[in-house]
Design a protein around this motif. Structure first.
Motif, short mmCIF file in Angstrom:
data_model
loop_
_atom_site.label_atom_id
_atom_site.label_comp_id
_atom_site.label_asym_id
_atom_site.label_seq_id
_atom_site.Cartn_x
_atom_site.Cartn_y
_atom_site.Cartn_z
N ILE A 125 1.49 4.87 -0.02
CA ILE A 125 3.24 4.80 0.62
C ILE A 125 4.33 5.15 0.87
N HIS A 126 4.09 6.29 0.63
CA HIS A 126 5.45 6.63 0.31
C HIS A 126 5.72 7.18 2.10
N ALA A 127 4.45 7.15 2.74
CA ALA A 127 4.47 8.22 4.44
C ALA A 127 4.77 6.59 5.43
N MET A 128 4.28 5.58 4.95
CA MET A 128 4.17 4.16 5.25
C MET A 128 5.75 3.72 4.96
N MET A 129 6.69 4.10 3.63
CA MET A 129 8.24 3.86 3.43
C MET A 129 9.20 5.03 4.51
N LEU A 130 8.67 5.62 4.59
CA LEU A 130 9.50 6.91 6.11
C LEU A 130 9.15 6.84 7.01
N VAL A 131 8.06 5.94 7.56
CA VAL A 131 8.02 5.21 8.88
C VAL A 131 8.81 4.48 8.76
N ALA A 132 9.06 3.67 8.01
CA ALA A 132 9.70 2.33 7.69
C ALA A 132 10.57 2.71 8.02
N ARG A 133 11.97 3.60 7.43
CA ARG A 133 12.68 4.10 7.07
C ARG A 133 13.68 4.49 8.90
N ARG A 134 12.64 5.15 8.97
CA ARG A 134 12.58 5.70 10.96
C ARG A 134 12.74 4.32 11.72
N LEU A 135 12.14 3.16 11.60
CA LEU A 135 12.17 2.01 12.72
C LEU A 135 13.09 1.66 11.51
N LYS A 136 14.21 2.19 11.18
CA LYS A 136 14.82 1.43 10.79
C LYS A 136 14.42 -0.61 10.51
N LEU A 137 13.39 -0.41 9.28
CA LEU A 137 12.40 -0.94 9.05
C LEU A 137 13.00 -1.26 7.27
N SER A 138 13.58 -2.62 6.90
CA SER A 138 12.89 -2.67 5.13
C SER A 138 11.70 -2.42 5.26
N VAL A 139 11.27 -2.38 3.57
CA VAL A 139 9.73 -2.27 3.17
C VAL A 139 9.77 -3.31 1.69
N VAL A 140 9.04 -4.38 1.40
CA VAL A 140 8.48 -5.00 0.36
C VAL A 140 7.60 -4.04 -0.12
N ALA A 141 7.67 -4.02 -1.48
CA ALA A 141 5.59 -3.71 -2.10
C ALA A 141 5.55 -4.74 -2.81
N GLU A 142 3.67 -5.45 -2.86
CA GLU A 142 3.65 -6.69 -3.18
C GLU A 142 2.46 -5.99 -3.76
N GLY A 143 2.44 -7.01 -5.45
CA GLY A 143 1.46 -6.78 -6.01
C GLY A 143 1.85 -5.71 -7.17
N VAL A 144 3.22 -5.73 -7.23
CA VAL A 144 3.63 -4.87 -8.73
C VAL A 144 2.88 -5.64 -9.75
N GLU A 145 2.62 -5.11 -10.69
CA GLU A 145 2.19 -5.43 -12.31
C GLU A 145 2.28 -4.83 -13.75
N THR A 146 2.96 -3.07 -13.21
CA THR A 146 3.17 -2.71 -14.28
C THR A 146 4.50 -2.18 -13.98
N GLU A 147 4.64 -1.67 -15.45
CA GLU A 147 6.07 -1.35 -15.47
C GLU A 147 5.99 0.67 -14.83
N ALA A 148 4.96 1.62 -14.54
CA ALA A 148 4.53 2.85 -13.42
C ALA A 148 4.70 2.21 -12.12
N GLN A 149 3.79 1.25 -11.77
CA GLN A 149 4.41 0.59 -10.61
C GLN A 149 5.32 0.50 -9.73
N TYR A 150 6.13 0.01 -10.64
CA TYR A 150 7.99 -0.44 -10.16
C TYR A 150 8.67 1.31 -10.44
N ARG A 151 8.53 1.65 -11.39
CA ARG A 151 9.02 3.49 -11.86
C ARG A 151 8.73 4.18 -9.70
N PHE A 152 7.41 3.76 -10.15
CA PHE A 152 7.42 4.82 -8.70
C PHE A 152 7.84 4.17 -7.47
N LEU A 153 7.79 3.16 -7.23
CA LEU A 153 8.51 2.22 -5.64
C LEU A 153 9.98 2.54 -6.00
#
Length: 185
Positions: A125-153
């Motif tokens: 996930i971290h790598a995808m987000m880094l690549v997306a940022r460098r390509l000037k793409l925004s990122v959406v995370a799907e399927g967030v179901e827990t507070e821990a997932q939310y905090r990480f993202l």
């Protein structure tokens, strides 16, 4: 469905709600069956929705087919946001990603579900987000179901987060109630 989504979004705007982008999935069948751009243009014209408030989600496989590239470019040139849905689950080609006329990637829930359980999913996930940022793409995370997932993202500056932690899919009337609670006071 596209016509209904566009009309509903326009109705919400006319009712004074914030101008939000509505996302609609496009299927491979829709691409194969005819002129997707004409169908989209027709839905926008019928509803009066400005193209900037429409996001079309496509799969990696559809995006990677050379015969779909002219249509995707036409949709982008119309002012529509294009995103790759379920990113990372197919045969992703990072080299091809840089040439696609897309604005966003949507990280698949299969990776998000591993947050807090599998460091490898977190690293991907971290790598995808880094690549997306460098390509000037925004990122959406799907399927967030827990507070821990939310905090990480959130800690990794994910642009948008969606999932059952916030809301389950709802009919338009219930979404309008949510909009009333949060924005129209």
């Amino acid at each position: 469905m596209l016509r209904v989504a566009c009309a509903q979004n326009k109705a919400w705007q006319e009712a004074g709600f914030p101008e939000l982008r509505i996302a609609v999935n496009l299927s491979a069948r829709q691409f194969a069956s005819g002129d997707v751009a004409a169908s989209v243009r027709g839905a926008l014209e019928a509803s009066g929705l400005d193209p900037q408030y429409l996001e079309l989600e496509i799969t990696e496989n559809m995006a990677m087919k050379n015969e779909n590239l002219p249509t995707l470019e036409l949709l982008r040139d119309m002012g529509i946001t294009l995103s790759i849905d379920d990113f990372g689950t197919q045969h992703s080609s990072l080299g091809y990603l840089k040439s696609l006329p897309i604005s966003r990637i949507k990280i698949d829930r299969s990776f998000v579900s591993g947050i807090g359980k599998d460091e490898r999913d977190e690293a991907i996930i971290h790598a995808m987000m880094l690549v997306a940022r460098r390509l000037k793409l925004s990122v959406v995370a799907e399927g967030v179901e827990t507070e821990a997932q939310y905090r990480f993202l959130a800690e990794h500056d994910c642009d948008d987060i969606q999932g059952f932690l916030f809301y389950r899919p709802q009919p338009a009337e219930l979404i309008q109630k949510v909009l009333l609670e949060h924005w129209k006071s």
